[in-house]
Design an enzyme around this catalytic site. Structure first.
Site, PDB file in Angstrom:
ATOM      1  N   CYS A 115       0.821  -1.226   0.000  1.00 17.92           N
ATOM      2  CA  CYS A 115       0.000   0.000   0.000  1.00 17.92           C
ATOM      3  C   CYS A 115       0.848   1.265   0.000  1.00 17.92           C
ATOM      4  O   CYS A 115       0.339   2.352  -0.265  1.00 17.92           O
ATOM      5  CB  CYS A 115      -0.916   0.014   1.212  1.00 17.92           C
ATOM      6  SG  CYS A 115      -2.065  -1.356   1.228  1.00 17.92           S
ATOM      7  N   HIS A 257      -3.441   6.807   3.746  1.00 13.40           N
ATOM      8  CA  HIS A 257      -3.871   5.569   3.104  1.00 13.40           C
ATOM      9  C   HIS A 257      -5.236   5.171   3.672  1.00 13.40           C
ATOM     10  O   HIS A 257      -5.470   5.291   4.878  1.00 13.40           O
ATOM     11  CB  HIS A 257      -2.828   4.483   3.379  1.00 13.40           C
ATOM     12  CG  HIS A 257      -3.221   3.128   2.886  1.00 13.40           C
ATOM     13  ND1 HIS A 257      -3.754   2.932   1.643  1.00 13.40           N
ATOM     14  CD2 HIS A 257      -3.168   1.897   3.488  1.00 13.40           C
ATOM     15  CE1 HIS A 257      -4.005   1.643   1.490  1.00 13.40           C
ATOM     16  NE2 HIS A 257      -3.660   1.001   2.593  1.00 13.40           N
ATOM     17  N   ASN A 287     -10.211  -0.282   0.379  1.00 16.65           N
ATOM     18  CA  ASN A 287      -8.745  -0.190   0.320  1.00 16.65           C
ATOM     19  C   ASN A 287      -8.262  -0.604  -1.068  1.00 16.65           C
ATOM     20  O   ASN A 287      -8.280  -1.788  -1.407  1.00 16.65           O
ATOM     21  CB  ASN A 287      -8.148  -1.108   1.401  1.00 16.65           C
ATOM     22  CG  ASN A 287      -6.631  -1.082   1.428  1.00 16.65           C
ATOM     23  OD1 ASN A 287      -5.998  -0.494   0.551  1.00 16.65           O
ATOM     24  ND2 ASN A 287      -6.056  -1.724   2.423  1.00 16.65           N
TER      25      ASN A 287
END
Ligand code: ACO
Length: 330
Positions: A115, A257, A287
């Site tokens: 990520c 994030h 996500n």
């Protein structure tokens, strides 16, 4: 002191058309809309079609970033794609994207940092600009996690979505207020087994057994990652603030994030930073790994939340384990 400054010139993003709501997931796994919303903040996510690959999403996001800039395709002198779900193990998705964009004779490569892939890629681009080697670098964060998701594992399958975000990092004049000011990037490989895709690489090549055991999908110890994520992103942001003699109140926006609304709220709380200055879109996209930050930035700029002159912190956390933060004047 770098020779040149680097700045974000423009952004573009794309999510596939198909929307999967929490109620859709209720039909395939033992979960509820209530649990997903309360524990993660997610309401829906977008999934790619079977024939869509990472470079297809990246191409649209990249075209949009180019259209939003004063630059032509021939002005781009490097492509970096942050991804862990590229079209193939090789060649790089960046090379496939180069072909689609019709760009020639420039270096292209993928960067794997989970990520944190977008932030790592921006940091690499920043260095190529600052040392004078390149002028305009296309950076893309793209992921199709729905294709490496185990839909029998309720603790992971509700969390992920597909999408792409792109930016162009350019050399800028010394008197331009817009610039990427500072960055910190870290990794802790000793915790690499908390979040990984067991099969499909040289450790465990594809076989009938790996497919039957669902080993080509995401394995994650969510609970242990959760605590790490808050601690590490806080430490990275705090380091950036201290090093630049800033306080949280000097920052206009934080773009974190989008892995879990509770992680985002805990981070803001630890920093004593108001949630109304944190960019959140987790309810719409869930996500999307390396794509969450560029998608959020693209939306926030188009919605005229983030404006020229704003001081912004980006921070992320992901597989590796990796984490980092970037301070930029937009
Ligand atoms: N629906 C209903 N119940 C569920 C679900 C679900 N989808 N998932 C788990 N549960 C249950 C568990 O079985 C457990 O039940 P039990 O108490 O009877 O055993 C209970 O809910 C609590 O489970 P936890 O795992 O403790 O739930 P938690 O509150 O920690 O939330 C989550 C799980 C959302 C995964 C959270 O830990 C998290 O967000 N972790 C961080 C993820 C992350 O940041 N990853 C890094 C980036 S991802 C990347 O790099 C690709």
């Amino acid at each position: 002191m770098p020779i040149h400054n680097a700045k974000f010139t423009s952004f573009g993003s794309y999510v596939p058309k198909k929307v999967i709501t929490n109620f859709d997931l209720e039909k395939i796994v033992d979960t509820t809309d209530e649990w997903i919303r309360a524990r993660t903040g997610m309401m829906e996510r977008h999934y790619a079609e079977p024939e869509e690959a990472a470079s297809d999403l990246a191409y649209i996001a990249a075209q949009r970033a180019l259209e939003a800039s004063p630059l032509k395709h021939r002005d781009i002198d490097m492509i970096i794609v942050g991804t862990v779900t590229g079209d193939h193990a090789f060649p790089s998705t960046a090379c496939i994207l180069q072909k689609k964009l019709g760009m020639k004779n420039i270096p292209c490569f993928d960067l794997s940092a989970g990520c944190t892939g977008f932030l790592y890629s921006v940091d690499v681009a920043k260095n190529f600009i600052e040392n004078g080697t390149k002028h305009n670098i296309l950076v893309v964060g793209v992921e199709i996690l729905s294709k490496v998701t185990n839909f029998k594992d309720r603790s992971t399958c509700v969390l992920f979505g597909d999408g792409a975000g792109a930016t162009i990092i350019s050399r800028t004049e010394r008197n331009d207020i817009s610039r990427i000011i500072d960055s910190v990037m870290y990794a802790d490989g000793s915790q690499s087994d908390l979040l990984y895709q067991p099969a499909g690489g040289s450790r465990m090549p594809a076989s009938q057994e790996t497919v039957e055991k669902n080993l080509h999908t995401i394995y994650m110890e969510g609970n242990r990652i959760f605590k790490n994520a808050i601690r590490s992103m806080y430490a990275a942001v705090d380091e950036l603030l201290r090093r630049n003699k800033l306080e949280a109140k000097d920052i206009d926006w934080i773009v974190p994030h989008q892995a879990n609304i509770r992680i985002i709220e805990s981070l803001a709380d630890k920093l004593h930073f108001p949630m109304n200055k944190v960019i959140v879109n987790i309810e719409k996209y869930a996500n999307t790994s390396s794509a969450t930050i560029p998608i959020a930035l693209d939306e926030a700029i188009r919605d005229k939340k983030i404006r020229r002159g704003d001081l912004v912190i980006l921070t992320s956390f992901g597989a590796g384990l990796t984490w980092g933060a970037i301070l930029a004047r937009f």
